[in-house]
Design a protein around this motif. Structure first.
Motif, PDB file in Angstrom:
ATOM      1  N   GLY A 162       0.818  -1.228   0.000  1.00  0.00           N
ATOM      2  CA  GLY A 162       0.000   0.000   0.000  1.00  0.00           C
ATOM      3  C   GLY A 162       0.841   1.263   0.000  1.00  0.00           C
ATOM      4  O   GLY A 162       0.305   2.372  -0.025  1.00  0.00           O
ATOM      5  N   ILE A 163       2.154   1.095   0.026  1.00  0.00           N
ATOM      6  CA  ILE A 163       3.020   2.277  -0.025  1.00  0.00           C
ATOM      7  C   ILE A 163       2.864   2.942  -1.401  1.00  0.00           C
ATOM      8  O   ILE A 163       3.011   2.294  -2.437  1.00  0.00           O
ATOM      9  N   GLN A 164       2.514   4.236  -1.384  1.00  0.00           N
ATOM     10  CA  GLN A 164       2.277   4.957  -2.641  1.00  0.00           C
ATOM     11  C   GLN A 164       3.546   5.567  -3.218  1.00  0.00           C
ATOM     12  O   GLN A 164       3.682   5.716  -4.426  1.00  0.00           O
ATOM     13  N   THR A 165       4.445   5.959  -2.284  1.00  0.00           N
ATOM     14  CA  THR A 165       5.631   6.700  -2.715  1.00  0.00           C
ATOM     15  C   THR A 165       6.832   6.236  -1.913  1.00  0.00           C
ATOM     16  O   THR A 165       6.703   5.975  -0.713  1.00  0.00           O
ATOM     17  N   VAL A 166       7.980   6.152  -2.561  1.00  0.00           N
ATOM     18  CA  VAL A 166       9.238   5.949  -1.834  1.00  0.00           C
ATOM     19  C   VAL A 166      10.034   7.246  -1.970  1.00  0.00           C
ATOM     20  O   VAL A 166      10.206   7.762  -3.088  1.00  0.00           O
ATOM     21  N   CYS A 167      10.464   7.813  -0.835  1.00  0.00           N
ATOM     22  CA  CYS A 167      11.251   9.056  -0.865  1.00  0.00           C
ATOM     23  C   CYS A 167      12.654   8.756  -0.357  1.00  0.00           C
ATOM     24  O   CYS A 167      12.822   8.255   0.752  1.00  0.00           O
ATOM     25  N   LEU A 168      13.642   9.048  -1.173  1.00  0.00           N
ATOM     26  CA  LEU A 168      15.042   8.880  -0.773  1.00  0.00           C
ATOM     27  C   LEU A 168      15.574  10.253  -0.383  1.00  0.00           C
ATOM     28  O   LEU A 168      15.589  11.166  -1.217  1.00  0.00           O
ATOM     29  N   VAL A 169      15.996  10.410   0.886  1.00  0.00           N
ATOM     30  CA  VAL A 169      16.422  11.736   1.365  1.00  0.00           C
ATOM     31  C   VAL A 169      17.694  11.640   2.208  1.00  0.00           C
ATOM     32  O   VAL A 169      18.086  10.556   2.634  1.00  0.00           O
TER      33      VAL A 169
END
Ligand code: KG4
Ligand code: ZN
Length: 337
Positions: A262-269
């Motif tokens: 259900g994860i919509q977005t992966v953000c690499l920061v």
């Protein structure tokens, strides 16, 4: 709402003005005064020197970011921690003074929350729930963010952070400071399959990280090879190390996505998100295995420490929370999310 943000938690003296445009933070002005040249001479950050440089640089940075007072703002935000206490105190005192003197709302922001909200400076709106992959000099964490302001830690490093590993391996290879960017540049000239290096905590279900074994393996390898190391050997080690770090983070990221559907977005920061090999490896993996999920990484300037990300986090504190009382908040070097 237009927010003046200040960040002095480590070795960058930074200020920014960020505005809320319909739930999207927009950077109006952004200044970073790096202390890199000074710390390069000592091979690392010396806390009291860093603090003194913040004191020297901050007035100029504030003047530049406000275009000598021509840009106005309605609130003040500052990094409250984690970080070096002497450094945090400089930004904190300045922000409190401005908020008090001008009677403005005041937001105390966690540095990691700043890194998280740097993803909102990519020009895209990350949809929630999001998996946040924080890779910086002090932290390596997988965080599930289902709502604004709510962070569930899925895994973190048990020892060194990813950036710390880059810096330590760069030191082993005598590449100079700052290690991460120099090592990754050198890696472009090397073969990434030249040496077989270990992935830490590679058990099937672990979402925790460990980079000290990898650093130890590089140290062992360096000792075994004929000295002094040739340039191409160093490049091969750098490329093999960089690939192993990227593969480690990719494995854990995919495991987290598998465990939390259900994860919509992966953000690499975070600072190490400036690493092109890592950006490319994670982006490819998400597109291949989860084509419905978006992969977001901020522009390079918002990966390493900056104040725009602190302003972006403050925009969401303003929208979903409330201001802090400047008289009740203190700098906290160990502040947790
Ligand atoms: O987020 P950041 O600026 O500061 C912390 O909050 O820690 O991250 C700094 C870290 C340093 O360890 C630096 O070597 C690493 O990010 N870094 C990189 C690159 N650029 C910065 N590591 C690998 N490749 C890069 N291109
Ligand atoms: Zn940082």
């Amino acid at each position: 709402m237009r927010i003046l943000a200040i960040e002095t938690s480590c070795d960058e003296t930074a200020a920014a003005i960020v505005e809320d445009h319909n739930y999207q933070p927009v950077v109006i002005s952004n200044i970073v005064a790096s202390q890199m040249e000074v710390h390069a001479e000592t091979g690392g950050v010396i806390p009291n020197i860093a603090a003194r440089l913040h004191t020297e640089n901050l007035p100029r940075v504030l003047k530049e970011v406000t275009k000598s007072g021509r840009l106005t703002y309605d609130a003040v935000a500052v990094t409250a921690g984690p970080g070096l206490v002497g450094c945090l105190l400089i930004g904190m005192s300045a922000a409190k003074t401005i908020a008090m003197a001008r009677n403005l709302p005041f937001f105390a922001i966690n540095h990691l929350e700043g890194h998280i909200y740097s993803a909102w400076l990519s020009g895209e709106k990350p949809e929630l729930p999001a998996l946040i992959v924080i890779v910086s000099g002090g932290h390596t964490e997988l965080i599930l963010m289902e709502r604004h302001g709510y962070y569930q830690h899925l895994g973190r490093t048990r020892d060194d952070a990813a950036g710390e590993a880059f810096d330590k391996v760069a030191r082993l290879l005598e590449l100079g400071y700052p290690g991460g960017p120099i090592l990754s540049e050198l890696a472009t000239h090397g073969k990434d399959n030249a040496f077989d290096l270990p992935i830490g905590l590679n058990e099937n279900d672990s979402l925790e990280f460990s980079f000290s074994g990898l650093k130890g393996a590089v140290s062992h390898l360096v000792q075994k090879l004929p000295q002094p190391l040739a340039r191409h050997t160093k490049a091969d080690i750098a490329a093999s190390f960089q690939k192993t770090v990227s593969e480690t983070i990719k494995k854990k990221m995919l495991r987290a996505m598998h465990s939390y559907p259900g994860i919509q977005t992966v953000c690499l920061v975070g600072g190490v998100a400036a690493n092109k090999h890592l950006r490319h490896t994670l982006e490819q993996a998400v597109h291949q295995d989860h084509p419905q999920t978006r992969f977001i990484v901020p522009p390079f300037e918002y990966c390493t420490d900056n104040a725009a990300m602190i302003g972006a986090a403050a925009v969401f504190h303003h929208l979903f929370g409330r201001p802090d009382s400047w008289s009740r908040v203190e700098a906290d070097p160990n502040l947790s999310l």
